[in-house]
Design a protein around this motif. Structure first.
Motif: not given
Length: 832
Positions: A565-592
């Motif tokens: 499921d390469v279209k899966a995304k992490v909802d960054v609105r529910e995250l805290h601290a540096d987990n937001i950066l990690l979620a953005d990176a995972v979303n970018s990996i999924g798109e790639g």
């Protein structure tokens, strides 16, 4: 209306005194209605009954309860003596049949597997410890380790007449014989737990010399370990009970005679009755002692002048019934005429007159004191609480600024708890100094007064906590004036500041070091510091929980991406601290990955189209070449060389045509460009038809096909044309690569699964002509052949086509290699 200070002091003092008096009543009631006596098993509590006040000590329930406990101990001692003694003395050469011993409460079959050890070896084994190690065995190693036959033990006389059970029969001399039965030769390979044989059986054997299967070995090892544990524990009890119930140490007198197979054994602590008792009336001797019990099962006789009933005495024998056959006489008495020894009977006699004379009156006073305590508590609690509606803002401010509130909330609780714990700790220390137990302390004459004073002190601490906490809750200062609040807010700010910014080192090591230092400092403070550290650790735990919850959400998305499921995304609105950066990176990996998958699918389609188009382009001129070769072969050619060249061209062109057709089929199947029409098929019939089609080829390849199926019909859902192609490819593969002069085995069976479904499993296996130096999965790839030199006629596409066609029909295709054994397994869902 609030109470004045003087009245509150008087009420508080009265409340504490009432608490002490209530404790005094309870302690006096307990200490005067029960006694603690040290017996063979340690301290034991006995009740003093009101009905015993009109009886003599020997007629009392107390005496009979003590006698009942001692009778149970004596029966246990005799059972243990029968295990360890011979002729009244310890005999280390006594033999123990472990199977009969463990099953001593049951009747064993005539023939059983067992090991017989000397009692001394079992005891030494228990002292040195039981050692078990895990070893891995091949079938050959299992065969070498275990015996080739199983040794059985047969009891010549194994009946239940006279109450002689299997265990007692196993101890009769010359009552057993052994014989061996050849094993079934099924020596399983695998991991097994091996009991280290520290000692051998009486006939010099280890465990593995007796059995021929792992199940027998495991069962016998279990019996041996249980026997070692039981015998070791019994030996410890045997020593202590034997010493306790000697003639010189106990007022108990016992005489037990049992007859097994015509041989009588005597167990007694009366020295005059150990040897010759001919002409001696044992019953009269024991009656002269005073209180006595006589029991003989085969005479159906039970006599006693005590209150212990026959049913009760039989229940005492029950746990040790294996040691008492029907031909048993049991005499137990208490020397009440003189009480020559100091034991639990004499202790009970000295405490017999201790029953409280004014019990009812004291209970009434205790109830009155409890009611007064409750009324005072309600008055003081109401005064400390003061309903919020009656407290003005000025009173609240006064409470918050009160000097009493300068002590933080935790200190109030700790101070009160220390006051409560002090008397309890004092009692424990006092019992340790006196070398006794708290249960024995209750028998002290001063115990009710000690407990009364302790209750007064404990009530001071408890009420201090209750009233102070109530006052602070009302004044809204319980949390505001707590040290925990200061620590928690400071820790929260530190955590937030440490996680929002900074490098990895700053965000990790600096907070960690600070956290460890604070914990160490707080631990040195004492209980208060430990409580604060625990609360601080709780806050850290909440932070870590939030972080890990965020990480779980991210990991869940990563798992979805991994599963396709390469279209899966992490909802960054529910995250805290540096987990937001990690979620953005995972979303970018999924798109790639999504872009890469799209590109890969396009490339794969281009490859399939290229193969198809090129194959078609090659097939057209190849068809012309084959046709012209056919025309040439019809001409009368005299030149033998030319004829040879034409034959080579004919063979190679036919092989090239087959390769191109296989390539086209493989391309279509892998791209899903095939038509599947599922229908119900008799799998057994289809396999038989294929065998008939290939029979000549099997003969030409010097192979013998063997098809085995337990049922005449097994129905599956598949495409008949494609399933035929799968089986055809497998048979063709066997003809090409199987070792000449061997058999090709084909098995078809129906297997039931746990969910109630059924699977049709078809397997074909043969010995490979060439060495197979690769994995089974590699052989199902395109252009992979077991013949790496590629000297045989195969194309390397047959198994790949068979696998893809099987999967396309909702089946399962697996290849297993074991040395040169080549095995293919097809699995389909069976239908009715």
């Amino acid at each position: 209306m609030r109470l004045n200070i003087r009245l509150k002091k008087i009420l508080r003092i009265s409340q504490h005194l009432f608490a002490g008096f209530i404790a005094f009543v309870l302690a006096y009631s307990v200490s005067s209605s029960s006694i603690v006596i040290t017996g063979a098993d340690g301290d034991y509590s006995y009740n003093l009954y009101k009905s015993d006040r009109s009886r003599t000590y020997e007629e009392s329930l107390l005496f009979n309860n003590i006698l009942g406990n001692n009778a149970s101990n004596v029966l246990r001692l005799v059972a243990e003596r029968s295990q360890f003694e011979n002729g009244g003395t310890y005999d280390g050469n006594k033999k123990i049949d472990v199977t009969a011993y463990i099953n001593r409460a049951f009747m064993l079959p005539g023939d059983y597997i067992t090991a017989v050890y000397y009692i001394s070896d079992i005891l030494k084994w228990g002292q040195s410890g039981i050692s078990v190690e895990t070893r891995n065995f091949t079938e050959e190693e299992s065969a070498a380790f275990l015996s080739q036959s199983t040794t059985y033990t047969h009891l010549k006389n194994n009946n239940v007449s006279g109450g002689v059970n299997s265990f007692l029969n196993s101890q009769i001399d010359d009552n057993t014989l052994t014989f061996t039965v050849a094993g079934n030769g099924n020596y399983e390979a695998g991991s097994h737990n091996i009991l280290i044989s520290r000692y051998q059986t009486v006939d010099g054997k280890n465990i593995e010399d007796i059995v021929s299967s792992w199940d027998e070995y495991i069962l016998l090892c279990t019996y041996i370990q249980e026997t070692i544990g039981d015998i070791s524990n019994n030996y410890k009890e045997y020593g202590s009970l034997l010493n306790y119930y000697t003639f010189q140490n106990s007022n108990i007198r016992y005489y037990v005679s049992r007859t097994i197979n015509g041989k009588s054994e005597i167990y007694t602590n009366v020295n005059d009755l150990v040897k010759d008792t001919v002409g001696v009336d044992i019953g009269s001797v024991f009656k002269e002692y005073g209180s006595y019990i006589y029991y003989c099962p085969y005479e159906l006789k039970y006599e006693t002048n005590t209150k212990i009933k026959e049913s009760v005495f039989k229940s005492l024998i029950g746990p040790y019934g294996y040691a008492f056959p029907d031909q048993t006489k049991i005499y137990i008495a208490v020397d009440t005429a003189n009480y020559p020894c100091s034991d639990d009977f004499t202790s009970g006699k000295s405490s017999f007159t201790k029953y409280m004379p004014y019990r009812t009156q004291l209970y009434i006073l205790g109830v009155i004191a409890a009611l007064a305590y409750l009324i005072i508590f309600m008055l003081l609690f109401r005064d400390a609480r003061q309903d919020k509606e009656k407290v003005s803002d000025e009173d609240v401010i006064a409470m918050q600024t009160d000097s009493g509130n300068k002590i933080n909330t935790e200190s109030v609780f700790i101070l009160g708890a220390l006051i409560i714990v002090f008397p309890v700790a004092a009692l424990i220390i006092a019992s340790y100094i006196k070398g006794t137990t708290l249960m024995k302390m209750t028998q002290l004459q001063a115990f009710p007064y000690i407990l009364g004073v302790s209750a007064i002190i404990a009530d001071v601490g408890l009420m201090y906590i209750v009233y102070e906490f109530t006052r602070r809750i009302t004044g809204k200062s319980l949390w505001k004036n707590s040290f925990t609040r200061k620590i928690s807010f400071g820790a929260r700010n530190l955590i937030i500041n440490a996680t929002d910014n900074g490098s990895v080192f700053i965000r990790t090591w600096i907070p960690y070091v600070i956290f460890v230092v604070i914990n160490l400092l707080l631990f040195k403070i004492g209980i208060a510091g430990i409580i604060i550290a625990a609360f601080m650790d709780f806050l850290i735990g909440i932070f870590l929980y939030r972080q890990n919850t965020d990480r779980d959400k991210i990991i869940h998305v990563i798992e979805n991406i991994k599963n396709g499921d390469v279209k899966a995304k992490v909802d960054v609105r529910e995250l805290h601290a540096d987990n937001i950066l990690l979620a953005d990176a995972v979303n970018s990996i999924g798109e790639g990955i999504e872009k890469a998958v799209d590109t890969s699918m396009k490339d794969e389609k281009l490859k399939a189209d290229l193969i198809t188009n090129v194959s078609h382009d090659i097939k057209t001129p190849l068809t012309s070449i084959i046709n012209y070769i056919g025309l040439i072969k019809r001409e009368n050619i005299d030149n033998e060389k030319v004829k040879e060249y034409v034959e080579v061209l004919d063979v190679k062109s036919a092989k090239l045509k087959q390769l191109i057709e296989d390539l086209l089929d493989a391309s279509k199947i892998s791209s899903g460009n095939i038509s599947i029409q599922m229908s119900k098929i008799n799998f057994v019939e289809m396999v038989n038809q294929n065998i008939g089609e290939f029979y000549e080829k099997f003969e030409n390849a010097n192979l013998q096909p063997i098809f085995r199926c337990s049922q005449p019909s097994i129905q599956i859902m598949a495409d008949p044309r494609h399933l035929w192609r799968v089986i055809e490819n497998l048979f063709s593969n066997a003809c090409k690569y199987a070792l000449k002069g061997t058999r090709v085995y084909m098995d078809l069976k129906l297997i039931e699964e746990e969910d109630g479904g059924k699977k049709a499993v078809f397997s074909i296996k043969n010995i490979s002509d060439k060495e197979l130096d690769m994995d089974g999965d590699d052989l199902s790839e395109r252009f992979i052949r077991g013949d790496e030199s590629r000297t045989t006629e195969g194309s390397g596409l047959g198994l790949s086509i068979a696998k893809n066609l099987t999967v396309a029909q909702n089946g399962d295709f697996k290849i297993r290699l074991d040395g040169d054994l080549f095995k293919v397994i097809l699995t389909f869902d069976a239908v009715e």
